[in-house]
Design a protein around this motif. Structure first.
Motif, PDB file in Angstrom:
ATOM      1  N   THR A  53       1.356  -0.992  -0.091  1.00  0.00           N
ATOM      2  CA  THR A  53      -0.042  -0.281   0.149  1.00  0.00           C
ATOM      3  C   THR A  53       0.894   0.918   0.019  1.00  0.00           C
ATOM      4  O   THR A  53       1.845   1.047   1.109  1.00  0.00           O
ATOM      5  N   PRO A  54       0.720   2.331  -1.462  1.00  0.00           N
ATOM      6  CA  PRO A  54       1.453   3.163  -1.313  1.00  0.00           C
ATOM      7  C   PRO A  54       0.886   4.785  -0.120  1.00  0.00           C
ATOM      8  O   PRO A  54      -0.542   4.500   0.572  1.00  0.00           O
ATOM      9  N   THR A  55       1.322   5.291   0.541  1.00  0.00           N
ATOM     10  CA  THR A  55       1.771   6.541   1.532  1.00  0.00           C
ATOM     11  C   THR A  55       1.593   7.799   0.538  1.00  0.00           C
ATOM     12  O   THR A  55       2.519   7.523   0.408  1.00  0.00           O
ATOM     13  N   LEU A  56       0.978   8.828   0.882  1.00  0.00           N
ATOM     14  CA  LEU A  56       0.512   9.554  -0.291  1.00  0.00           C
ATOM     15  C   LEU A  56       0.482  11.194   0.657  1.00  0.00           C
ATOM     16  O   LEU A  56      -0.336  11.334   1.687  1.00  0.00           O
ATOM     17  N   HIS A 110       7.122   4.378  -2.702  1.00  0.00           N
ATOM     18  CA  HIS A 110       6.953   3.688  -3.798  1.00  0.00           C
ATOM     19  C   HIS A 110       6.752   2.104  -3.112  1.00  0.00           C
ATOM     20  O   HIS A 110       7.105   1.474  -1.987  1.00  0.00           O
ATOM     21  N   ALA A 111       5.589   1.676  -3.854  1.00  0.00           N
ATOM     22  CA  ALA A 111       5.257   0.693  -3.067  1.00  0.00           C
ATOM     23  C   ALA A 111       5.951  -0.839  -3.613  1.00  0.00           C
ATOM     24  O   ALA A 111       6.385  -0.965  -4.989  1.00  0.00           O
ATOM     25  N   ARG A 112       6.613  -1.801  -3.357  1.00  0.00           N
ATOM     26  CA  ARG A 112       6.983  -2.458  -3.369  1.00  0.00           C
ATOM     27  C   ARG A 112       6.110  -3.729  -4.261  1.00  0.00           C
ATOM     28  O   ARG A 112       4.605  -3.395  -4.028  1.00  0.00           O
ATOM     29  N   ARG A 113       6.821  -3.876  -5.364  1.00  0.00           N
ATOM     30  CA  ARG A 113       5.906  -5.083  -6.151  1.00  0.00           C
ATOM     31  C   ARG A 113       4.795  -4.570  -7.706  1.00  0.00           C
ATOM     32  O   ARG A 113       4.184  -4.482  -8.051  1.00  0.00           O
TER      33      ARG A 113
END
Length: 909
Positions: A490-493, A509-512
């Motif tokens: 999950t990305p954090t914005l 950056h969200a892994r994968r």
């Protein structure tokens, strides 16, 4: 001497099985192995699919307090390797002392020994290189050399082939000479490599940058002796492309690697002088079929013979790709071989030639095809300006290949570890980036992966430096593996700057994640609108500026990380597209009062904040709005306590519908009024019964960037349409509105042109005839090089050429089209739709547009358009009417503007 056992780092170990192995060749030795792709994957997978597979890792903590600089420098060599179930790595601890660790790959336990050798200086080029000679079972170390005498030691025989249960410094020779009959006193960048018989080689530079030779050596496992085979690349010869001719240089190798047929390949760039990478130039290639004795070029012709003491030099035809000086191609990029034994190079360079490396630098991939042709492909999206991360953040990390002949690289950007992959089936043209590790990664590169583990265990094992939370740094070995795809993290914005130019978004950056989808909605509404999809698919960045906003509007945003297995939504953030200015003025009221005007639309529509100074009840502020020609009083505020002896200072912030006022640093008013929105110019009010002097006027935007400033320390008044300057202040003692003569700041200027004679001069941000930019296209100059673009700046009446570079391949038959975008201090140029220049220059920030006339040149212009950065048209002219209506020179003839006179022709708007 100290022996240590670090033990397992249980909290970070995650064991994963790999499905299969296959052939791989990449640098240190030729052997077998790959990243396992799994039973459900085939060679038809896309680059994005492969990037999603790196989703697990195991970690061994080698040391908790190490010296960051020398362990992660971009010119580092191989300092991690494996043999016989153990992994070896050497590093400098926080006492600048040399250490060697051995990791047991069966249980992840680590033993470390300290050699009691300390760095001799603080030169982070003093890196470590490890090598192995399996034929006698020795481990070899070279360290602490940068134009220094060689520091070398080796282990006992059998150390790697019959490993002891515990390692000790007593099993090593201690620092010693490598050669009994040679004095090696200026060694730099030593690197070991092996052929297919496991024979060990060593190559290094002798002497300095810009003045050095490349020497090759071999190891005899029977006697443990080293032999100099000879000089491979010599420093001598004259190169005409640097300052009219230069006589010495050195070769910076990308690598020296045996393929599976024992052909030895090497590629390099030359560097002419030590003082600047601007002198780096050209990609060169050579190979040897007799273990480094005889060297041939790309066409198979002999260009070097060590047995005859005939090394390769600048006069030999080894160049395969033309990279001119001032391209700022970095020295010491990296090379690997694909499944067809063809060399590939991973490096970085500026998109354009420039006198300064403060340019748009990007990663690039060069490679040789089986038909003998050489190719290039930028790896990251060149439309995204990476230079804001600065050149120092660029890495010189490796390129490698998997069993499907797909190319992989990894680098750190913004302290995250990224990977990128391109598939062989696409001809390595489909580069896609992904996050390999979202943790905090420090250092500038030199993260050479363990080639033996990649080959033998299907594991990408990389040494990394990370903060330890106590002001120091960990040294860790992290292992990355491919397995079945799962949904991204999950990305954090979060939001950055909010202004009229747009709203900045930033997320981790969200892994994968394969890519991101960006959504927006107006506050209070329920439906999300997609404003960007597939974002960051070929880029190392995770920030986005929404420029399609309406000032004063409240928005909500989210981003979604996407891959083939699913997606993950970020949190929702709120932002408002602010717009406005801040006006600060120092003033002296000579008679009665003065009026400060802003958001002036015309003489009948604007705000006026009037300061009345001579009333019986003391000074007061009276905000007014003039709409449709009629004034309305908005309020009256007593400012007796804030006003002092002259001069006084007023500050007015107009932000959306909110207007705040300060007198001498104290806030005296804050109100909301939406009669006039952002925009319009600023000025003053004059009437017969008031007289004021104004000093030191400054107008800034809401980010604090100066839009306009004037100290009025002159006797002319070029910027306001009334009043006069007395050398110290703007004097207002007349009648009527005094307003700033507006000039454009950021805009796009596009026009068609035909050079009739010699040159065409396109001018912009014109302040006056002595202060402007001129981009000159030369048709006849530099005939041997074709058409040339020469950016100029004219300041105080004096011209200075900023650059000159070839645009022959972009120019076509007339008319041609030039497009210039002036955005802040960044100026970008296109010729016929192809970007040819991107530079930073802050000499002028605004001004009108025009052309240069000269008696020695003639050009014709047509279809001129000026737009702001949101594509609103500021000015357009097709030159369809005869005469000159909009410019102060030239002539409209047959639907074009003809320039055949002398001087600067500028727009009179």
């Amino acid at each position: 001497m100290e022996d240590r056992d670090m033990g397992r780092d249980e909290s970070e170990i995650d064991s994963i099985k790999i499905d299969r192995r296959d052939l791989l060749k990449t640098g240190l030795i030729a052997g077998i192995g790959t990243i396992g792709l799994g039973a459900n994957m085939t060679s038809s997978v896309t680059a994005a699919d492969i990037g999603e597979q790196f989703n697990k890792q195991s970690v061994a903590s080698i040391d908790t307090t190490v010296f960051e600089g020398h362990n992660s420098s971009p010119w580092g060599q191989e300092k991690v390797l494996s043999h016989g179930g153990y992994q070896y790595t050497a590093y400098w601890d926080d006492d600048n002392s040399l250490n060697l660790s051995r990791r047991d790959l069966s249980n992840n336990s680590v033993q470390t020994i300290n050699f009691s050798y300390t760095l001799t200086d603080n030169d982070n080029h003093d890196n470590i290189s490890l090598g192995i000679s399996p034929n006698d079972g020795r481990l070899h170390l070279v360290y602490d050399v940068h134009a220094d005498p060689i520091n070398y030691q080796y282990s006992d025989a059998g150390f790697i082939t019959n490993p002891p249960s515990n390692i000790s410094t007593s099993q090593f020779s201690g620092t010693t000479d490598m050669f009994s009959n040679l004095k090696e006193d200026r060694i730099t960048y030593p690197r070991f490599f092996n052929d297919n018989t496991d024979k060990l080689y060593l190559v290094y530079r002798m002497d300095g940058s810009g003045d050095g030779d490349t020497l090759l050596h071999t190891h005899d496992a029977r006697s443990n002796d080293w032999t100099r085979e000879g000089k491979v690349i010599d420093r001598s010869g004259t190169f005409s492309g640097w300052n009219g001719g230069h006589d010495t240089r050195n070769a910076y190798l990308h690598g020296m690697t045996f393929d599976d047929n024992d052909r030895l390949h090497t590629t390099w760039v030359y560097r002419e002088v030590a003082s600047t990478i601007a002198s780096n130039h050209d990609i060169h290639y050579a190979y040897s079929d007799d273990y480094g004795t005889t060297w041939k070029n790309d066409n198979g012709n002999v260009i070097g013979d060590l047995s005859a003491n005939d090394p390769i030099d600048i006069n030999d035809p080894s160049k395969v790709i033309d990279v001119p000086t001032y391209s700022f191609i970095i020295n010491a990029g990296q090379m690997a071989l694909d499944a067809d034994n063809q060399p590939h190079i991973f490096t970085y360079r500026s998109l354009f030639r420039s006198p300064s490396h403060d340019r748009d630098t990007h990663y690039i991939h060069y490679w040789r095809s089986t038909d003998g042709s050489w190719n290039s492909q930028y790896i990251d999206n060149t439309e995204i300006f990476l230079q804001k991360r600065t050149v120092s953040t660029f890495n010189r990390d490796p390129i490698l290949f998997d069993d499907n002949n797909n190319a992989h690289i990894y680098v750190s950007v913004d302290q995250k570890l990224f990977g990128a992959v391109a598939t062989s089936s696409s001809g390595w043209s489909d580069w896609r980036t992904y996050v390999l590790d979202a943790g905090t990664i420090v250092g500038r590169g030199g993260r050479r992966y363990d080639k033996q583990r990649w080959e033998q265990d299907n594991v990408l094992s990389i040494p990394l430096i990370q903060p330890n939370g106590q002001g120091g740094h960990y040294y860790k070995l992290k292992d990355y593996k491919l397995e079945a795809t799962i949904a991204p993290d999950t990305p954090t914005l979060s939001t950055g700057d909010e202004g009229a130019a747009g709203i900045e978004l930033d997320w981790n950056h969200a892994r994968r994640a394969k890519s991101y989808t960006i959504y927006r909605r107006e506050a209070g509404t329920s439906s999300w609108n997609t404003i960007e999809s597939g974002f960051s698919e070929a880029s190392f960045v995770s920030d986005y500026t929404d420029i399609s906003v309406t000032p004063g509007t409240d928005y909500e945003y989210k981003v979604t990380a996407v891959n083939s297995a699913g997606s993950a939504d970020s949190n929702t953030v709120s932002a408002t597209a602010d717009a406005g200015i801040v006006i600060e003025d120092t003033f002296t009221i000579v008679n009665e009062k003065t009026g400060f005007c802003f958001r002036i639309k015309d003489t009948g529509n604007y705000y006026m904040w009037r300061v009345n100074a001579k009333k019986s009840r003391g000074p007061y502020l009276r905000p007014h709005v003039k709409s449709g020609g009629s004034f309305s009083l908005l309020g009256e505020i007593d400012i007796s306590n804030e006003m002092g002896s002259s001069p006084n200072k007023i500050k007015i912030e107009a932000k959306n519908s909110s207007i705040t006022t300060w007198i001498n640093g104290t806030q005296v008013d804050q109100r909301t009024d939406s009669t006039f929105g952002p925009g319009g110019t600023i000025g003053y009010r004059q009437v017969f019964d008031e007289h004021a002097n104004h000093h030191d006027l400054t107008v800034t935007d809401l980010r604090g960037e100066t839009v306009y400033e004037d100290s009025f320390d002159r006797t002319d008044n070029p910027h306001f349409d009334a009043g006069y300057c007395n050398g110290a202040a703007l004097i207002l003692d007349g009648t009527g509105l005094v307003q700033l003569t507006e000039q454009w700041d950021d805009y796009v200027f596009e026009t068609d042109f035909d050079i009739v004679k010699r040159n065409a001069g396109i001018c912009f941000r014109i302040q006056d005839t002595d202060n402007l930019y001129m981009w000159q296209v030369n048709r006849d100059s530099y005939k041997e090089n074709g058409s040339i673009l020469q950016p100029h700046v004219k300041q105080g009446g004096s011209w200075m050429i900023l650059d000159n570079f070839d645009i022959s391949s972009e120019m076509g038959s007339p008319p041609n089209t030039i497009k210039i975008e002036a955005n802040g201090s960044t100026i970008t140029t296109w010729i016929n739709g192809t970007q040819v220049d991107h530079r930073s220059d802050s000499t002028f920030s605004s001004g009108t547009i025009g052309f240069r006339e000269s008696s020695t040149e003639r050009a014709e212009f047509d279809d001129l358009t000026v737009t702001d950065l949101k594509t609103a048209t500021l000015f357009t002219d097709t030159f369809g009417a005869p005469g000159v209506a909009n410019f102060n020179g030239g002539d409209n003839v047959a639907n074009y503007l003809d320039l055949a006179g002398t001087g600067t022709v500028q727009l009179t708007e």
